[in-house]
Design a protein around this motif. Structure first.
Motif, PDB file in Angstrom:
ATOM      1  N   LEU A   1       0.797  -1.195  -0.030  1.00 16.80           N
ATOM      2  CA  LEU A   1      -0.013  -0.018   0.000  1.00 16.80           C
ATOM      3  C   LEU A   1       0.776   1.203   0.003  1.00 16.80           C
ATOM      4  CD1 LEU A   1      -2.674  -1.077   2.683  1.00 16.80           C
ATOM      5  CD2 LEU A   1      -2.568  -1.474   0.330  1.00 16.80           C
ATOM      6  N   ARG A   2       0.537   2.203  -0.748  1.00 20.53           N
ATOM      7  CA  ARG A   2       1.186   3.435  -0.859  1.00 20.53           C
ATOM      8  C   ARG A   2       0.192   4.701  -0.750  1.00 20.53           C
ATOM      9  NH1 ARG A   2       4.911   4.813  -5.849  1.00 20.53           N
ATOM     10  NH2 ARG A   2       4.998   6.992  -5.447  1.00 20.53           N
TER      11      ARG A   2
ATOM     12  N   LEU B   1      -3.796   4.361   8.980  1.00 19.01           N
ATOM     13  CA  LEU B   1      -4.127   2.918   8.317  1.00 19.01           C
ATOM     14  C   LEU B   1      -5.113   2.501   9.214  1.00 19.01           C
ATOM     15  CD1 LEU B   1      -0.396   1.814   8.445  1.00 19.01           C
ATOM     16  CD2 LEU B   1      -1.943   2.402   6.369  1.00 19.01           C
TER      17      LEU B   1
ATOM     18  N   PHE C   1      -0.439  -5.041   9.638  1.00 17.11           N
ATOM     19  CA  PHE C   1       0.094  -3.913   9.008  1.00 17.11           C
ATOM     20  C   PHE C   1       1.632  -4.064   9.284  1.00 17.11           C
ATOM     21  CE2 PHE C   1      -3.946  -1.800   9.234  1.00 17.11           C
ATOM     22  CZ  PHE C   1      -4.225  -1.485   7.733  1.00 17.11           C
TER      23      PHE C   1
ATOM     24  N   VAL D   1       5.897  -0.637   8.209  1.00 12.86           N
ATOM     25  CA  VAL D   1       5.343   0.793   7.930  1.00 12.86           C
ATOM     26  C   VAL D   1       6.244   1.831   7.699  1.00 12.86           C
ATOM     27  CG1 VAL D   1       3.426   2.636   8.486  1.00 12.86           C
ATOM     28  CG2 VAL D   1       3.041   0.190   8.722  1.00 12.86           C
TER      29      VAL D   1
END
Length: 70
Positions: free
Chosen positions: A5-6, A37, A46, A49
């Motif tokens: 994810l970006r 997030l 997650f 990060v």
């Protein structure tokens, strides 16, 4: 299943990517800095990060040529 994810925020423009593909864009209305997030109606983890200031061009990681082990 894993996804990369970006979230890119430049001035008021927000762009969201999943596995390198642009998924959506939006405009932020706040003058503050923020990132978040969250998961909705599912279980997620997650990992790894990173938050950094944007630079142009973005930094990239490279791997050198394959080496023989002989």
């Amino acid at each position: 299943m894993w996804y990369a994810l970006r979230l890119r925020i430049i001035d008021n423009a927000i762009t969201f990517f999943v596995d390198g593909q642009q998924i959506g864009t939006a405009s932020k209305t706040s003058d503050g800095n923020f990132a978040g997030l969250f998961a909705y109606n599912c279980d997620v983890d997650f990992d790894d990060v990173r938050v950094r200031m944007a630079v142009n061009p973005a930094p990239t990681a490279t791997i050198g040529a394959q080496q023989d082990c002989n």
